[in-house]
Scaffold this motif. Structure first.
Motif, PDB file in Angstrom:
ATOM      1  N   ASN A  63       0.823  -1.209   0.000  1.00  0.00           N
ATOM      2  CA  ASN A  63       0.000   0.000   0.000  1.00  0.00           C
ATOM      3  C   ASN A  63       0.855   1.256   0.000  1.00  0.00           C
ATOM      4  O   ASN A  63       0.532   2.252  -0.659  1.00  0.00           O
ATOM      5  N   GLY A  64       1.968   1.200   0.741  1.00  0.00           N
ATOM      6  CA  GLY A  64       2.900   2.333   0.754  1.00  0.00           C
ATOM      7  C   GLY A  64       3.467   2.598  -0.627  1.00  0.00           C
ATOM      8  O   GLY A  64       3.531   3.744  -1.084  1.00  0.00           O
ATOM      9  N   VAL A  65       3.868   1.531  -1.316  1.00  0.00           N
ATOM     10  CA  VAL A  65       4.407   1.664  -2.676  1.00  0.00           C
ATOM     11  C   VAL A  65       3.345   2.261  -3.605  1.00  0.00           C
ATOM     12  O   VAL A  65       3.629   3.173  -4.393  1.00  0.00           O
ATOM     13  N   ASN A  66       2.128   1.764  -3.500  1.00  0.00           N
ATOM     14  CA  ASN A  66       1.052   2.257  -4.369  1.00  0.00           C
ATOM     15  C   ASN A  66       0.736   3.734  -4.129  1.00  0.00           C
ATOM     16  O   ASN A  66       0.480   4.493  -5.066  1.00  0.00           O
ATOM     17  N   LYS A  67       0.761   4.141  -2.848  1.00  0.00           N
ATOM     18  CA  LYS A  67       0.461   5.538  -2.526  1.00  0.00           C
ATOM     19  C   LYS A  67       1.546   6.488  -3.055  1.00  0.00           C
ATOM     20  O   LYS A  67       1.272   7.661  -3.318  1.00  0.00           O
ATOM     21  N   LEU A  68       2.760   5.974  -3.199  1.00  0.00           N
ATOM     22  CA  LEU A  68       3.878   6.815  -3.639  1.00  0.00           C
ATOM     23  C   LEU A  68       4.010   6.872  -5.154  1.00  0.00           C
ATOM     24  O   LEU A  68       4.801   7.648  -5.681  1.00  0.00           O
ATOM     25  N   LYS A  69       3.234   6.057  -5.863  1.00  0.00           N
ATOM     26  CA  LYS A  69       3.316   6.039  -7.325  1.00  0.00           C
ATOM     27  C   LYS A  69       2.688   7.308  -7.902  1.00  0.00           C
ATOM     28  O   LYS A  69       1.608   7.735  -7.489  1.00  0.00           O
ATOM     29  N   THR A  70       3.380   7.910  -8.883  1.00  0.00           N
ATOM     30  CA  THR A  70       2.849   9.074  -9.606  1.00  0.00           C
ATOM     31  C   THR A  70       3.100   8.875 -11.098  1.00  0.00           C
ATOM     32  O   THR A  70       3.730   7.887 -11.505  1.00  0.00           O
ATOM     33  N   THR A  71       2.653   9.815 -11.893  1.00  0.00           N
ATOM     34  CA  THR A  71       2.912   9.749 -13.340  1.00  0.00           C
ATOM     35  C   THR A  71       4.342  10.164 -13.665  1.00  0.00           C
ATOM     36  O   THR A  71       4.788  10.013 -14.808  1.00  0.00           O
ATOM     37  N   GLU A  72       5.063  10.660 -12.658  1.00  0.00           N
ATOM     38  CA  GLU A  72       6.422  11.158 -12.887  1.00  0.00           C
ATOM     39  C   GLU A  72       7.506  10.175 -12.459  1.00  0.00           C
ATOM     40  O   GLU A  72       8.661  10.329 -12.844  1.00  0.00           O
ATOM     41  N   ASN A  73       7.161   9.186 -11.623  1.00  0.00           N
ATOM     42  CA  ASN A  73       8.192   8.255 -11.156  1.00  0.00           C
ATOM     43  C   ASN A  73       7.936   6.846 -11.685  1.00  0.00           C
ATOM     44  O   ASN A  73       6.956   6.595 -12.391  1.00  0.00           O
ATOM     45  N   ALA A  74       8.829   5.934 -11.343  1.00  0.00           N
ATOM     46  CA  ALA A  74       8.715   4.554 -11.819  1.00  0.00           C
ATOM     47  C   ALA A  74       9.300   3.617 -10.763  1.00  0.00           C
ATOM     48  O   ALA A  74      10.005   4.053  -9.845  1.00  0.00           O
ATOM     49  N   ALA A  75       8.993   2.334 -10.900  1.00  0.00           N
ATOM     50  CA  ALA A  75       9.495   1.356  -9.936  1.00  0.00           C
ATOM     51  C   ALA A  75       9.814   0.038 -10.627  1.00  0.00           C
ATOM     52  O   ALA A  75       9.153  -0.349 -11.597  1.00  0.00           O
ATOM     53  N   ILE A  76      10.842  -0.626 -10.095  1.00  0.00           N
ATOM     54  CA  ILE A  76      11.172  -2.000 -10.481  1.00  0.00           C
ATOM     55  C   ILE A  76      10.928  -2.862  -9.250  1.00  0.00           C
ATOM     56  O   ILE A  76      11.507  -2.613  -8.186  1.00  0.00           O
ATOM     57  N   VAL A  77      10.056  -3.843  -9.376  1.00  0.00           N
ATOM     58  CA  VAL A  77       9.735  -4.743  -8.268  1.00  0.00           C
ATOM     59  C   VAL A  77      10.344  -6.108  -8.584  1.00  0.00           C
ATOM     60  O   VAL A  77       9.944  -6.770  -9.544  1.00  0.00           O
TER      61      VAL A  77
END
Length: 250
Positions: free
Chosen positions: A189-203
Motif C-alpha cells: 500500500n505504501g508503494v502504491n500511494k507513492l506512485k505518480t505519473t512522474e516516477n517509476a518502480a522496479i519490483v
C-alpha cells in the motif's frame, strides 16, 4: 513518453563469472515493472549494478537514466539523482537514529540540487506524514536505524525511507521476502500511494502474491542472465501455476 531507464545489451561479471548476459529493458515514467526469476538468475545483480555496487563489473552495454549515462555516476550521485534501492536484507546501523539518518540523507539531496537544508519544523512534519503512509510506529522512528526491528519492521522502514526521499526510480529487491500477510499489505500500500505519473518502480520478486497488491505494467522473466519473456501481469499468474520449469533459455 518520458523514459526513466534504458538498458541496452548489459553484460555483468562478478569475480570473473558472467551473471548478466545481455539485458535489454526500458521503463517509462508512471510505470511499474516486475522482474521475476529463479534463484541465481541475476535479479539482485541487476539491482546492485543499477545503484553502483563496485563488486560487479559491467563488461558490455550501457544504461541511460533520465537521459544520462548512469554508469559514469558514483553511487552517491545516483541517489541524489533520484535512484533508490530497498534492500532484500536491510542492515542495522547501531548508534545512528532514524531521525538523524533521514535528515542527513535529505539534506545531502537538497545540497546536490542547490537547496538550503530542511528546517527542523518542516522535517518533523514530513516525517509524520510519511510515517502515516507506511503505518510506521513513532517509537521505531526514534530508534537507531533498523536496530532490534523485526523483518517486517525493517521492510516497512525501507518504504518509509523511500517515501521521505521521493525517488524518480525505486528498486524493490525482494521486499516481500519473509513478510506476513499484514506487513505485505502495508508495504505494498505504501508503494502504491507513492506512485505518480512522474516516477517509476522496479519490483523484484519470486512470488505472485506481492503483485496481487502492486499491479505491474509489465512482467519480465529473468532466466540464466537474460530476460527470456515479457508480458503483462498475467505472466506472474502463469508462473504461479507452472513454476519456472517451462521457461526455456533464448
Amino acid at each position: 513518453m518520458n523514459k526513466i531507464l534504458e538498458i541496452n545489451n548489459l553484460h555483468v561479471t562478478v569475480n570473473g563469472k558472467e551473471i548478466l548476459k545481455g539485458i535489454d529493458l526500458a521503463i517509462n515514467a508512471g510505470e511499474i515493472h516486475a522482474i521475476m526469476g529463479p534463484n541465481g538468475s541475476g535479479k539482485s545483480t541487476l539491482s546492485s549494478v543499477l545503484v553502483g555496487n563496485p563488486a560487479f563489473t559491467v563488461t558490455k552495454g550501457n544504461i541511460r537514466y533520465k537521459g544520462k549515462n548512469l554508469l559514469e555516476m558514483s553511487p552517491e550521485t545516483r541517489s541524489c539523482e533520484g535512484l533508490f534501492l530497498s534492500f532484500q536484507y536491510p542492515v542495522e546501523i547501531p548508534g545512528v537514529s532514524m531521525t538523524n539518518f533521514m535528515r542527513a540523507a535529505i539534506n545531502a539531496h537538497r545540497e546536490y540540487r542547490g537547496e538550503a537544508p530542511v528546517s527542523a519544523t518542516d522535517f518533523l512534519k514530513m516525517m509524520r506524514e510519511k510515517q502515516a503512509v507506511v503505518e510506521l510506529d513513532n517509537k521505531l522512528a526514534g530508534r537507531s536505524v533498523n536496530e532490534g526491528f523485526s523483518g517486517g519492521e525493517k521492510k516497512r522502514n525501507e518504504i518509509f525511507q523511500m517515501a521521505m526521499l521521493n525517488p524518480d526510480l525505486a528498486i524493490l529487491d525482494e521486499t516481500d521476502s519473509g513478510l506476513d500477510i499484514d506487513a505485505l499489505r502495508i508495504v505494498a500500500n505504501g508503494v502504491n500511494k507513492l506512485k505518480t505519473t512522474e516516477n517509476a518502480a522496479i519490483v523484484i520478486t519470486h512470488y505472485q502474491r506481492l503483485l496481487d497488491y502492486i499491479k505491474p505494467d509489465a512482467v519480465h522473466i529473468l532466466y540464466k542472465g537474460k530476460i527470456v519473456k515479457t508480458a503483462g501481469a498475467e505472466l506472474a499468474l502463469e508462473l504461479e501455476q507452472k513454476g519456472y520449469d517451462w521457461i526455456k533459455e533464448k
